[in-house]
Design an enzyme around this catalytic site. Structure first.
Site, PDB file in Angstrom:
ATOM      1  NE  ARG A 154      31.106   3.270  36.025  1.00 20.34           N
ATOM      2  CZ  ARG A 154      30.773   3.569  34.774  1.00 20.34           C
ATOM      3  NH1 ARG A 154      31.395   3.012  33.764  1.00 20.34           N
ATOM      4  NH2 ARG A 154      29.800   4.420  34.532  1.00 20.34           N
TER       5      ARG A 154
ATOM      6  CB  CYS B  81      25.694  10.928  33.014  1.00 20.31           C
ATOM      7  SG  CYS B  81      27.091   9.893  33.458  1.00 20.31           S
TER       8      CYS B  81
ATOM      9  CG  HIS C 212      23.639  10.043  37.016  1.00 23.82           C
ATOM     10  ND1 HIS C 212      22.813   9.825  35.968  1.00 23.82           N
ATOM     11  CD2 HIS C 212      24.802   9.433  36.725  1.00 23.82           C
ATOM     12  CE1 HIS C 212      23.448   9.100  35.085  1.00 23.82           C
ATOM     13  NE2 HIS C 212      24.654   8.859  35.513  1.00 23.82           N
TER      14      HIS C 212
HETATM   15  N1  GLN Z   1      28.495   5.202  29.863  1.00 20.79           N
HETATM   16  C1  GLN Z   1      29.058   6.450  30.263  1.00 20.79           C
HETATM   17  C2  GLN Z   1      30.268   6.291  31.172  1.00 20.79           C
HETATM   18  O1  GLN Z   1      30.397   5.305  31.831  1.00 20.79           O
HETATM   19  C3  GLN Z   1      27.989   7.286  30.931  1.00 20.79           C
HETATM   20  C4  GLN Z   1      27.469   6.623  32.150  1.00 20.79           C
HETATM   21  C5  GLN Z   1      26.289   7.270  32.737  1.00 20.79           C
HETATM   22  O2  GLN Z   1      25.424   7.862  32.056  1.00 20.79           O
HETATM   23  N2  GLN Z   1      26.212   7.077  34.038  1.00 20.79           N
HETATM   24  O3  GLN Z   1      31.095   7.172  31.226  1.00 20.79           O
END
Ligand code: GLN
Length: 244
Positions: free
Chosen positions: A131, A98, A194
């Site tokens: 997101r 990620c 993740h």
């Molecule tokens: N900050 C990054 C995003 O939002 C990665 C997020 C994460 O590692 N979950 O895309």
């Protein structure tokens, strides 16, 4: 060479900042699957500002982080960029998750500015509208079983002509449109999946261990382990989200 004489060192980069959703579970999985096979493994944690000697390392884990944490880490990354690049070009094994995946690339452009990346792989990321949060299932050339996981990212990653880590069977993936997820470059895997990526997908864990042993010792046959529980969990997720 006898397995008992094989040793691996895992470098966990910046667990003080890149540590979202229990990315540390991936370390526990690598350690355990080595131990079950009699391969001696140790993990060295490097926090921001620490010196890193990449020659000692066999597998590097770069975990996920919020945009804020990525911005802090970015400054430290630039100091290690050259040595990290040499490690990657020398077939060093890396698993980047990620936020860590995004940092492998040239940059991550957000509304609050652009975060410079490590430029280890020719990819880049731009923040998109909303997101991408969901369970995710892939098929990947790295394993026979489907890859199952969870994604939560605002960034959309574009991998140019690089090989994706997998094809999306369920979920969003790199940008929600291409139908692909992650990237594979040499012995580097970058992915949005993740947390317990490796415990959920033991074949990926073994791919990393195998590549690391081959690089250090020339060859390595990994004996298979009893993954019946992992397989049952994997099948459950596949059936729930993919199989109609
Ligand atoms: N900050 C990054 C995003 O939002 C990665 C997020 C994460 O590692 N979950 O895309």
């Amino acid at each position: 060479m006898d397995k008992k004489d094989m040793k691996l060192t895992i470098g966990h980069l910046y667990p003080d900042l890149l540590n979202l959703y229990g990315d540390r579970g991936n370390i526990a999985c690598m350690m355990k699957r080595c131990a079950w096979r009699g391969i001696e493994a140790r993990t060295v944690e490097f926090n921001t500002g620490d010196e890193i000697d990449f020659q000692d390392l066999d597998i590097v884990l770069l975990g996920g982080g919020s945009d804020r944490e990525q911005r802090i880490v970015c400054k430290n990354l630039l100091a290690i960029q050259e040595k990290f690049k040499e490690y990657v070009e020398d077939n060093g094994v890396v698993i980047a998750v990620c936020g860590g995946y995004q940092l492998l690339g040239k940059y991550y452009k957000t509304e609050e500015g652009t975060i410079e990346g490590l430029d280890l792989v020719d990819i880049y990321t731009e923040q998109g509208e909303g997101r991408l949060i969901d369970n995710i299932v892939l098929e990947s050339s790295v394993c026979d079983m489907p890859v199952v996981g969870f994604e939560n990212h605002g960034g959309r990653t574009f991998i140019n002509d690089n090989t994706p880590f997998g094809r999306v069977l369920y979920g969003a993936g790199n940008d929600g449109e291409s139908g692909y997820e992650g990237v594979i470059y040499k012995n580097v895997i970058g992915t949005y999946l993740h947390g317990p990526l490796l415990p959920k997908n033991p074949e990926i864990c073994d791919w990393l261990i195998q590549r690391a042993l081959e690089r250090r010792y020339g060859c390595a046959e990994l004996e298979s382990l009893d993954d019946s529980r992992e397989k049952a969990a994997n099948e459950y997720i596949y059936n729930r989200f993919v199989k109609q």
